[in-house]
Scaffold this motif. Structure first.
Motif, mmCIF file in Angstrom:
data_model
loop_
_atom_site.group_PDB
_atom_site.id
_atom_site.type_symbol
_atom_site.label_atom_id
_atom_site.label_comp_id
_atom_site.label_asym_id
_atom_site.label_seq_id
_atom_site.Cartn_x
_atom_site.Cartn_y
_atom_site.Cartn_z
ATOM 1 N N ALA A 78 0.833 -1.207 0.000
ATOM 2 C CA ALA A 78 0.000 0.000 0.000
ATOM 3 C C ALA A 78 0.861 1.248 0.000
ATOM 4 N N SER A 106 -6.549 4.783 5.466
ATOM 5 C CA SER A 106 -7.776 4.456 4.726
ATOM 6 C C SER A 106 -7.465 3.706 3.442
ATOM 7 N N HIS A 165 -7.336 -1.956 2.615
ATOM 8 C CA HIS A 165 -7.663 -2.945 1.571
ATOM 9 C C HIS A 165 -6.487 -3.875 1.331
ATOM 10 N N TRP A 166 -5.288 -3.324 1.201
ATOM 11 C CA TRP A 166 -4.114 -4.138 0.899
ATOM 12 C C TRP A 166 -3.753 -5.054 2.066
ATOM 13 N N LYS A 177 -5.835 -6.266 4.417
ATOM 14 C CA LYS A 177 -6.825 -7.344 4.512
ATOM 15 C C LYS A 177 -6.681 -8.339 3.370
ATOM 16 N N ALA A 178 -6.341 -7.849 2.179
ATOM 17 C CA ALA A 178 -6.198 -8.734 1.025
ATOM 18 C C ALA A 178 -5.094 -9.766 1.259
ATOM 19 N N LYS A 199 -15.438 -13.753 -0.930
ATOM 20 C CA LYS A 199 -16.279 -12.768 -0.246
ATOM 21 C C LYS A 199 -17.301 -13.468 0.642
#
Length: 284
Positions: free
Chosen positions: A90, A104, A108-109, A111-112, A135
């Protein structure tokens, strides 16, 4: 971003997790102005020291996210390590001109990477391979608050909430409730428990009379076809195949070349042509 980004002794939680958490909590939180300046130094000037400071300032955030996945039975240190990989990715991609804080953007990165690690290691057999299945996997894990199976109403509610078919919810629930089992009995199991291994429940068809008769017929038919095909060859070609493939003490190309007064390459050609003719006769 290379290994110079990694703060020594910090990005590897190791065995002493408490010491690691204490260390990362000791790094100062960046103000919005400090973060923007460091991000600009990295984005525009490839300043790896700025990248290192951005990573270190957000390691406590990775710990917070990783601990929310403690229910999967995987080592917390491993989850944190994977989250740190996501944080570094990230930081590498962060654009300070987008007007958002790094935290923020990085969530995403982080958790991915953790999700990918969980799916690789939670079961020997993969429970989710497509994006939709992944998902559903993580959302269903969060939706199931108890160990019992979902009622029809609960399953429909989850399906509606996640915008998927009820049958997919049931299928994933079955995968979540399954467990890995060794195919063969363990070396440390005694005779009273070893028989429970799946390998002992396979049907042994080697001694099935119908199968044995079929194999015997096939072998006899093959042998008859080979004998007829060999008879269709001239004497020299038949002798070459006999000595090269059928005799117990097989002759070399040079042995046969000396016997027939030709080159070894000529023997190889004769052998190849004879094999091609044999194959054509047997497949006819």
């Amino acid at each position: 971003m290379g290994t110079s980004l990694q703060p020594v002794g910090v990005l590897a939680p190791g065995a002493n997790l408490n010491a690691y958490v204490q260390a990362v909590n000791g790094f100062a939180v960046l103000s919005a102005e400090e973060e923007k300046q460091l991000a600009e130094d990295l984005y525009y000037h490839e300043d790896l020291e700025a990248a290192r400071r951005l990573v270190m300032a957000h390691l406590r955030f990775v710990v917070h996210i990783a601990r929310s996945y403690s229910g999967y039975g995987l080592a917390e240190a491993d989850l944190i390590q994977e989250g740190n990989v996501g944080l570094m990715k990230a930081v590498k991609r962060f654009n300070p001109e987008k007007g958002v804080r790094l935290v923020s953007f990085a969530v995403h990165w982080i958790k991915a990477e953790i999700h990918e690690f969980i799916l690789r290691n939670w079961r020997i057999v993969k429970v989710a391979t497509t994006k939709a299945q992944r998902k559903l996997f993580f959302n269903l894990r969060g939706a199931k608050k108890r160990l019992a199976w979902l009622t029809n109403e609960e399953a429909h509610a989850v399906a509606k909430d996640l915008d998927v078919d009820v049958k997919h919810v049931r299928e994933m629930e079955g995968r979540l409730s399954a467990y890995d089992a060794a195919f063969d009995a363990g070396t440390d199991e005694d005779d009273e428990t070893a028989y429970q291994a799946p390998a002992y429940y396979l049907e042994d068809k080697r001694y099935d009379p119908a199968r044995q008769l079929e194999e015997a017929d096939w072998e006899e038919s093959g042998a008859n076809s080979l004998a007829l095909a060999l008879e269709d060859l001239d004497e020299r070609a038949r002798d070459i195949l006999q000595q090269r493939w059928l005799n117990e003490d097989k002759a070399t190309l040079h042995d046969l070349a000396a016997k027939y007064g030709v080159s070894a390459e000529r023997i190889r050609q004769l052998e190849k042509n004879a094999m091609k003719k044999i194959r054509a006769i047997m497949e006819a």
